[in-house]
Design an enzyme around this catalytic site. Sequence first.
Site, PDB file in Angstrom:
ATOM      1  N   CYS A 273       5.792   4.756  -0.828  1.00 27.18           N
ATOM      2  CA  CYS A 273       4.984   3.585  -1.826  1.00 27.18           C
ATOM      3  C   CYS A 273       5.821   2.391  -2.358  1.00 27.18           C
ATOM      4  O   CYS A 273       5.140   1.528  -2.057  1.00 27.18           O
ATOM      5  CB  CYS A 273       4.578   4.651  -3.112  1.00 27.18           C
ATOM      6  N   HIS A 321       4.756   6.360  -8.774  1.00 31.73           N
ATOM      7  CA  HIS A 321       3.958   6.065  -7.609  1.00 31.73           C
ATOM      8  C   HIS A 321       3.362   4.538  -7.781  1.00 31.73           C
ATOM      9  O   HIS A 321       3.299   4.092  -9.133  1.00 31.73           O
ATOM     10  CB  HIS A 321       2.506   6.773  -7.241  1.00 31.73           C
ATOM     11  N   HIS A 333      -2.099   1.244  -0.642  1.00 29.63           N
ATOM     12  CA  HIS A 333      -0.728   1.816  -0.940  1.00 29.63           C
ATOM     13  C   HIS A 333      -0.333   3.023   0.019  1.00 29.63           C
ATOM     14  O   HIS A 333      -1.086   3.196   1.078  1.00 29.63           O
ATOM     15  CB  HIS A 333      -0.996   2.844  -2.346  1.00 29.63           C
TER      16      HIS A 333
END
Length: 358
Positions: A273, A321, A333
């Site tokens: 990520c 994240h 993402h």
Amino acid sequence: MAAHRRSAHRKPKQRPLTGSAARTAATLALAGAATAGSVTGAGAAPAEPAPTATQVRAKVDRLYHDAEVATEKYNGAKEKAATATRAVDALADEAARRTARLNTARHALGSLATAQYRSGTLDPAVQLALSSDPDAYLQRASYLDRVGDRQNGLLRGIRQQVSQITGVKARADQETERLAARRAELREHRTAIRTKLADARKLLDTLTADERAAYERAADARHGGGPSHADRSAGRAPVAAPNSRAAQAIAFAHGAIGKPYVWGATGPNAFDCSGLTQAAWKAAGVSLPRTTYTQINAGARIPRSRLAPGDLVFFYSGISHVGLYIGGGQMIHAPRPGAPVRIAPVDEMPFAGATRVA
């Protein structure tokens, strides 16, 4: 008499039970056996029931999340290890340069010492008395004084160089220790990631084919749809952004849609990520730090109500994240292992904050 004593010690002969007496004895025996069985089994722990498909899915989700937390820690340790490696290399180069200068100074000092030895060791007053040309001698003596000053300067320089080299080597030793610690962190986090992902795969293997397919569909829905959605999104034009750099970052992220998630990866063929957001903004000429918990401080913090395309959006209380906001409540993402880079809604995970890079 002896026969009488033997008969006295004989065990009385037992008569077989009959009728109601026999039935009573059998009942008591069965009750005793049941009681003994209950006592024997009292200490044994009952077998745990196998987890349900719902419980397995929840555990897998938690393992994936924990693996992502460990991945960001791994990324941070890797970045620090790279910094420590550069520091060690720089100090080694500095030590080599200073050692070379020290050797040059020592060689010059040795040349002076050799020249003085060859010129003789007579006392200067005796040399003046024996000289046939006192004026020439005095001129030479003045030169020797200057040579002595130069020698003293060389000695001072050598002492300084030795002291500086000692300091450089001490700093190098400290950096080497830091590097060893960073590498130990890397091994620890790498092991944690691999263990959690392996545990997740083992749990998924306990599901039936239908249950696993249902889990994958649900996970895809939470993370923005399946591969077909990613393929359709790949050709979409970049979303209008507030400036050219944000537009470049979004364009890069669109180009990465469909590429696999791989922990620790920063492209060009796979991403995690924070690796995706770092690579996207690097394509726009902006250098971001490596991890989610450092990227959140790489720009101005903004509330969710003011999100604009190109902003970084972060999730979970531990900032584990990150995605790239593209407008309309959507982001691009890299979700998790097995889920490629894709477009997903921002509200699919617990929102933790946002940062505007440029």
